[in-house]
Design an enzyme around this catalytic site. Structure first.
Site, PDB file in Angstrom:
ATOM      1  CG  ASP A  55      -1.808  -1.110   1.370  1.00 43.60           C
ATOM      2  OD1 ASP A  55      -2.136  -1.711   0.349  1.00 43.60           O
ATOM      3  OD2 ASP A  55      -2.194  -1.416   2.523  1.00 43.60           O
TER       4      ASP A  55
HETATM    5  N1  URA Z   1      -1.313  -5.986   3.898  1.00 45.32           N
HETATM    6  C1  URA Z   1      -1.764  -4.715   3.917  1.00 45.32           C
HETATM    7  O1  URA Z   1      -2.773  -4.427   4.533  1.00 45.32           O
HETATM    8  N2  URA Z   1      -1.065  -3.791   3.260  1.00 45.32           N
HETATM    9  C2  URA Z   1       0.054  -4.044   2.568  1.00 45.32           C
HETATM   10  O2  URA Z   1       0.654  -3.133   1.982  1.00 45.32           O
HETATM   11  C3  URA Z   1       0.509  -5.362   2.563  1.00 45.32           C
HETATM   12  C4  URA Z   1      -0.197  -6.320   3.225  1.00 45.32           C
END
Ligand code: URA
Length: 234
Positions: free
Chosen positions: A102
């Site tokens: 993310d």
């Molecule tokens: N899980 C999440 O919530 N975000 C990420 O970036 C990776 C795994």
């Protein structure tokens, strides 16, 4: 590059066999048959064998990046935000991220131009473990930790077996390590939120056997031959 090497590295034949092909008048450069072995060619020359243009395969490149917050995991962002590509300096090959972190997640991200490896590593059946360090609101109860292990309902699916280890508890927050074997969208955040724990910081620290150790935030390194072999074998 010499013509016979050009043919060999493009996978046409061995270096020696390529020499024979050249001597036999089977190879053209820019439309002309070339029979001289030492002839030098570059990327701009058009080499033909058997009436077909010979393309050089891209060199395979494997990068481990320690992604900072505030970068999108895409090659190009429509909203013109910074992408993880902006952090790769001096690499001319076109690479693609293997999976996604993310915008606000930090940590281990692999980038490569090896499509087979990307497919293997991201395929659910290979179940490569991913370890995250999360800084969350509140404390996890024993029952909540068990729910992590047995599966949590998120959106319209139930997560497969995961693990949660508490590293530290402060007054109103905790640091935990979470291991998952899937890669659903925002999975770690959603799992924690399903139990009422908002994720304040999230960092991926490990993918299978590969760790982030020694790579500073915002920096990258090439994977070692052992790491590449390991990922190819998963
Ligand atoms: N899980 C999440 O919530 N975000 C990420 O970036 C990776 C795994």
């Amino acid at each position: 590059m010499r013509l016979q090497k050009f043919l060999a590295t493009a996978g046409i034949a061995s270096r020696r066999k390529s020499e024979e092909l050249i001597l036999a008048g089977k190879v053209k450069v820019n439309g002309e048959i070339i029979t001289e072995l030492g002839t030098k060619v570059s990327e701009d020359d058009v080499v033909e064998y058997n009436g077909k243009i010979v393309e050089q395969e891209d060199k395979k490149v494997y990068i481990l990046l320690n992604k900072p917050k505030g970068y999108v995991t895409t090659v190009k962002d429509e909203k013109k935000r910074k992408t993880v590509m902006h952090l790769l300096h001096g690499i001319k090959e076109r690479l693609y991220p293997v999976g996604r972190l993310d915008f606000t997640t930090e940590g281990l991200l692999i980038l490569t131009n090896d499509g087979d490896l990307t497919y293997r590593v991201t395929h659910p059946k290979h179940e490569l473990s991913k370890v995250y360090k999360a800084f969350v609101k509140g404390h996890f109860t024993l029952d909540e930790i068990r729910q992590f292990e047995s599966g949590l309902k998120i959106d319209d699916y139930v997560t497969s077996e995961a693990k949660l280890d508490v590293i530290r508890e402060n007054a109103n927050t905790s640091t935990v390590e979470i291991t998952i074997h899937e890669g659903k969208n925002r999975q770690v955040r959603k799992m924690c939120e399903a139990l009422g724990h908002r994720v304040l910081e999230l960092e991926r620290i490990q993918l299978g056997d590969i760790t982030l150790d020694g790579v500073e935030r915002g920096k990258f390194r090439h994977l070692t031959d052992e790491e590449i072999e390991y990922l190819k074998g998963v």
